[in-house]
Structure formats: C-alpha cells, structure tokens
Design a protein around this motif. Structure first.
Motif: not given
Length: 176
Positions: A12-21
């Motif tokens: 979930q953290a990785a997806v949120a971080l990627v989507n923050s871009a």
C-alpha cells in the motif's frame, strides 16, 4: 487477508508513493513526506531535509517499474534491488507490530528502506504468483497503480473518482 500485514502495508505504501507522482504531484513538501512516513508506519532514522525528500521522490519510477513488471521481470528487479542495498532480512518486533521482517538497519536512508520493504513485499506476491493484484488504473486518462487486496479481485480503478467518471461515461453512452 491475502498477505501478511507487513506485506499489505508495504504494498500500500509503495502504490501510494508511486501514485503521488501523478498530476498533481502530492509529494513536493517535507510535511507531505512526514505524513506518508506516519501513515504507513515507517520506522528508523530521518534527516527531514530536502535531500531526503528528493531521494524518496527519486525512487518512485523504480517502484513503478517493480510493481508493473511481469513475474520473471519482477524477480530480476527484486533481486537487483536487494543486492544493491545489501538487504539482510531479520525478524523484529516493535511498537504495536508483532514479529515481521525488516531487511535494513534503521539508520539506512528512508528511500532505501522504502525500496527494500517494497522488494521484500514483492517476494510474497511473486511466490504466491499473485501479480494480478497489481495493475494500472482502467481509466484511460489515468496512469495510477491499483493494488487489489479484495477477495474477488474486482478492483480496476485507483480511486472512486476514476470509477465514478467511468460509470457516468458508460451511463451516458447507454442513454444515447
């Protein structure tokens, strides 16, 4: 629950971080990184400076590559990331978490800890042959990632915004 709690949180953290871009970029200020750090329960040292923010922002394309590869490609990326960062998995218990895996020392820079935790989570996904739980949003105008942890694997949109936009478009098309 599909995966162990720490795997779920790391994904979930990785997806949120990627989507923050995606536009608008939602990781441009230190306060946003602080919120991300707290929201996903990261531990370990922080420098709270511009270099740390830049380093975390810089791993987003790398994580996107990892999360969108096929199984064999993901294995190559996981192995490379863990080797480059000298990951040594250990079981730890801290705060409210029971035993779970950490593969880096708490003093390692935050960006590297994020990469390693994501790679470790992907090990579980790859071993379960469950990469179908990760995809790109079905909305043609969106590039965000989707993490589907539902039992029936029915999630295809990254957010209710994309889902609603497509539902309205489909309704209007039917009404014509």
């Amino acid at each position: 629950m599909v995966f162990a709690d720490d795997t779920d949180w790391s994904l979930q953290a990785a997806v949120a971080l990627v989507n923050s871009a995606e536009e608008p970029d939602t990781l441009t200020e230190q306060a946003q990184l602080d919120d991300f750090y707290r929201r996903f329960g990261f531990t370990g040292s922080r420098t709270h400076d511009a270099a740390e923010l830049d380093a975390v922002r810089a791993v987003r394309p790398l994580l996107r590559e990892l999360l969108t590869r096929d199984r064999d490609g993901a294995v190559e990326v996981v192995n490379r990331l863990l080797a480059e960062r000298h990951a040594v998995p250990q079981l730890l218990r801290h705060d409210d978490w029971d035993y779970h895996i950490h593969a880096t020392d708490p003093s390692v820079p935050l960006a590297d800890r994020i990469v390693v935790e994501t790679a470790m989570a992907m090990i579980d996904v790859i071993r379960a042959d469950d990469l179908s739980r990760l995809s790109v949003c079905a909305d043609d105008s969106c590039r965000s990632l989707v993490l589907d942890l539902s039992r029936n694997r029915s999630r295809i949109y990254c957010s209710t915004t994309c889902g609603n936009r497509n539902a309205v478009a489909a309704y209007r098309a039917r009404q014509r």
